[in-house]
Design a protein around this motif. Structure first.
Motif, short mmCIF file in Angstrom:
data_model
loop_
_atom_site.label_atom_id
_atom_site.label_comp_id
_atom_site.label_asym_id
_atom_site.label_seq_id
_atom_site.Cartn_x
_atom_site.Cartn_y
_atom_site.Cartn_z
N LEU A 198 -4.91 -6.82 39.20
CA LEU A 198 -6.00 -6.98 40.41
C LEU A 198 -5.13 -6.87 41.58
O LEU A 198 -5.80 -6.33 42.58
CB LEU A 198 -6.77 -8.47 40.34
N LEU A 199 -4.25 -7.61 42.00
CA LEU A 199 -3.51 -7.54 43.11
C LEU A 199 -3.20 -6.07 43.54
O LEU A 199 -3.18 -5.67 44.57
CB LEU A 199 -2.44 -8.36 43.26
N GLU A 200 -2.44 -5.33 42.64
CA GLU A 200 -2.04 -3.92 42.62
C GLU A 200 -3.22 -3.18 43.19
O GLU A 200 -2.93 -2.10 43.80
CB GLU A 200 -1.35 -3.79 41.42
N HIS A 201 -4.39 -3.66 42.61
CA HIS A 201 -5.60 -2.58 42.81
C HIS A 201 -6.27 -3.20 44.33
O HIS A 201 -7.47 -2.77 44.54
CB HIS A 201 -6.38 -2.41 41.89
N GLU A 202 -5.94 -4.21 44.77
CA GLU A 202 -6.26 -4.64 46.14
C GLU A 202 -7.74 -5.49 45.83
O GLU A 202 -8.75 -5.36 46.57
CB GLU A 202 -6.71 -3.67 47.39
N VAL A 203 -7.69 -6.20 44.64
CA VAL A 203 -8.88 -7.02 44.48
C VAL A 203 -8.52 -8.36 44.34
O VAL A 203 -7.57 -8.71 43.79
CB VAL A 203 -9.51 -6.55 42.96
N VAL A 204 -9.31 -9.14 45.09
CA VAL A 204 -8.93 -10.66 45.10
C VAL A 204 -9.02 -11.36 43.75
O VAL A 204 -10.17 -10.99 43.23
CB VAL A 204 -9.82 -11.20 45.88
N PRO A 205 -8.17 -12.00 43.28
CA PRO A 205 -8.19 -12.32 42.01
C PRO A 205 -8.76 -13.51 41.66
O PRO A 205 -8.22 -14.71 41.43
CB PRO A 205 -6.52 -12.55 41.56
N SER A 206 -10.14 -13.67 41.88
CA SER A 206 -10.92 -15.05 41.50
C SER A 206 -10.92 -15.22 40.03
O SER A 206 -10.63 -14.31 39.31
CB SER A 206 -12.55 -14.75 41.99
N ILE A 207 -11.18 -16.30 39.69
CA ILE A 207 -11.31 -16.71 38.38
C ILE A 207 -12.06 -15.90 37.23
O ILE A 207 -11.80 -15.43 36.35
CB ILE A 207 -11.61 -18.33 38.20
N HIS A 208 -13.29 -15.66 38.05
CA HIS A 208 -14.21 -14.81 37.49
C HIS A 208 -13.65 -13.46 37.08
O HIS A 208 -13.71 -12.80 35.86
CB HIS A 208 -15.58 -14.64 38.09
N ARG A 209 -13.07 -12.87 37.98
CA ARG A 209 -12.47 -11.42 37.78
C ARG A 209 -11.30 -11.44 36.85
O ARG A 209 -11.35 -10.70 36.12
CB ARG A 209 -12.15 -11.04 39.20
N MET A 210 -10.74 -12.48 37.06
CA MET A 210 -9.43 -12.66 35.90
C MET A 210 -10.01 -12.76 34.54
O MET A 210 -9.44 -11.82 33.77
CB MET A 210 -8.59 -13.62 36.35
N LEU A 211 -10.89 -13.52 34.21
CA LEU A 211 -11.40 -13.56 33.01
C LEU A 211 -12.14 -12.30 32.52
O LEU A 211 -12.02 -11.88 31.39
CB LEU A 211 -12.26 -14.81 33.05
N ILE A 212 -12.90 -11.68 33.30
CA ILE A 212 -13.46 -10.52 33.02
C ILE A 212 -12.35 -9.41 32.60
O ILE A 212 -12.75 -8.59 31.82
CB ILE A 212 -14.54 -10.07 34.28
N LEU A 213 -11.59 -9.30 33.49
CA LEU A 213 -10.31 -8.34 33.09
C LEU A 213 -9.62 -8.65 31.83
O LEU A 213 -9.45 -7.82 31.08
CB LEU A 213 -9.36 -8.06 34.42
N GLN A 214 -9.30 -9.87 31.64
CA GLN A 214 -8.73 -10.13 30.37
C GLN A 214 -9.46 -9.84 29.16
O GLN A 214 -8.98 -9.35 28.33
CB GLN A 214 -8.49 -11.90 30.50
N ALA A 215 -10.78 -10.19 29.30
CA ALA A 215 -11.65 -9.75 28.28
C ALA A 215 -11.73 -8.35 27.82
O ALA A 215 -11.49 -7.93 26.81
CB ALA A 215 -13.07 -10.46 28.50
N LEU A 216 -11.68 -7.67 28.85
CA LEU A 216 -11.59 -6.14 28.74
C LEU A 216 -10.19 -5.76 28.02
O LEU A 216 -10.24 -5.04 27.01
CB LEU A 216 -11.69 -5.58 29.90
N MET A 217 -9.25 -6.48 28.57
CA MET A 217 -7.78 -5.87 27.96
C MET A 217 -7.63 -6.65 26.69
O MET A 217 -6.91 -5.96 25.85
CB MET A 217 -6.94 -6.71 28.80
N ASN A 218 -8.48 -7.55 26.12
CA ASN A 218 -8.10 -8.12 24.87
C ASN A 218 -9.13 -7.51 23.92
O ASN A 218 -8.88 -7.30 22.59
CB ASN A 218 -8.53 -9.52 24.85
#
Lengths: 139, 139
Positions: free
Chosen positions: B8-28
């Motif tokens: 998220l940080l590499e792509h300049e997106v603030v890593p809120s808890i929601h965003r981290m969990l959504i991205l994690q769900a996608l990666m899993n």
DNA sequence: TTTCAATTTGTAATCATTACAAAATTAAAT
DNA sequence: ATTTAATTTTGTAATGATTACAAATTGAAA
């Protein structure tokens, strides 16, 4: 108009006036119309036309092999991480979507027939390996 | 989870808890989930999650280049007569859909990586020749 | 003319998605 | 610690394509 009727009969579709006009509209158009565009185009000629009729008719045409449908980026979108460019295969039976790598050129940033390509989506639809095996075992 | 934050940080997106969990769900997930599937998968972990947040977040991810979206045969379907197999090019600027003949293999009735292909849809998106010319003239 | 099936119609429902504004959270500055 | 401003999240209502469904119409055959 005779040509239109002939096509319908060849595909075992009763050539009602609505069906003939809808097919004629499709044949005259080179703009890949949507159901709604066909509906609006015919409202002058058939003021009583129902949109449901257009949907029903197009579905019939497709089932009988007269026309084909396609869509480009619309509802029920699916997401994935940015991987290497690849195609998708969707199984008609189980609905699973498989990634297909290789055997497709990447056209991104290339010029195709004068058009500059920015995105490329290759979708295959059919019966996946697992469902083929299942079918064989059932038989 | 650190890996998720880093992306998220590499792509300049603030890593809120929601965003981290959504991205994690996608990666899993390896199932190309839809927005609704991601939403349902996370309801246990974030009972207050709003579906709008999922849509917003996925849109952000796509804009920032973290994920890509695609769809296979859905709404706003378009119709055409059965011609020779061909691809479609849709212009981002004017919306016109062009037929692209040649330069694509016809895979119908072939086996690709074990899967039996019945339909093939190739969609290219970008800037068409006409709009490229227009842009040049404007500049 | 009656009858039956096929076709057409219109309304209401569905489903993914978006618009929008309020509420909550966060970070920075005082 | 408090205020402030910006960002993020939420929830409800709207949109737009499509489908479900049942009534109305049409057409052909008996």
């Amino acid at each position: 108009m005779d040509r239109v009727k002939k096509i319908l009969l060849e595909h075992e579709v009763v050539p009602s006036i609505h069906r003939m006009l809808i097919l004629q509209a499709l044949m005259n158009s080179c703009s890949h119309p949507s159901a709604d565009e066909i509906y609006r185009a015919l409202l002058n000629q058939i003021p009583t036309l129902s949109k449901t009729t257009v949907y029903n008719t197009l579905k019939t045409f497709e089932e009988k092999g007269i026309i084909e449908s396609f869509s480009i980026m619309n509802n029920e979108v699916r997401y994935e991480l940015q991987p290497h460019p690849h195609a998708h295969f969707k199984c008609k039976l189980c609905g699973t979507i498989y990634d297909i790598y290789g055997s497709f050129d990447c056209l991104r940033d290339k010029i195709v027939e004068g058009h500059k390509v920015q995105e490329q989506h290759i979708n295959l639809i059919g019966i996946c390996a697992a469902c083929q095996k299942k079918d064989k075992n059932d038989a």
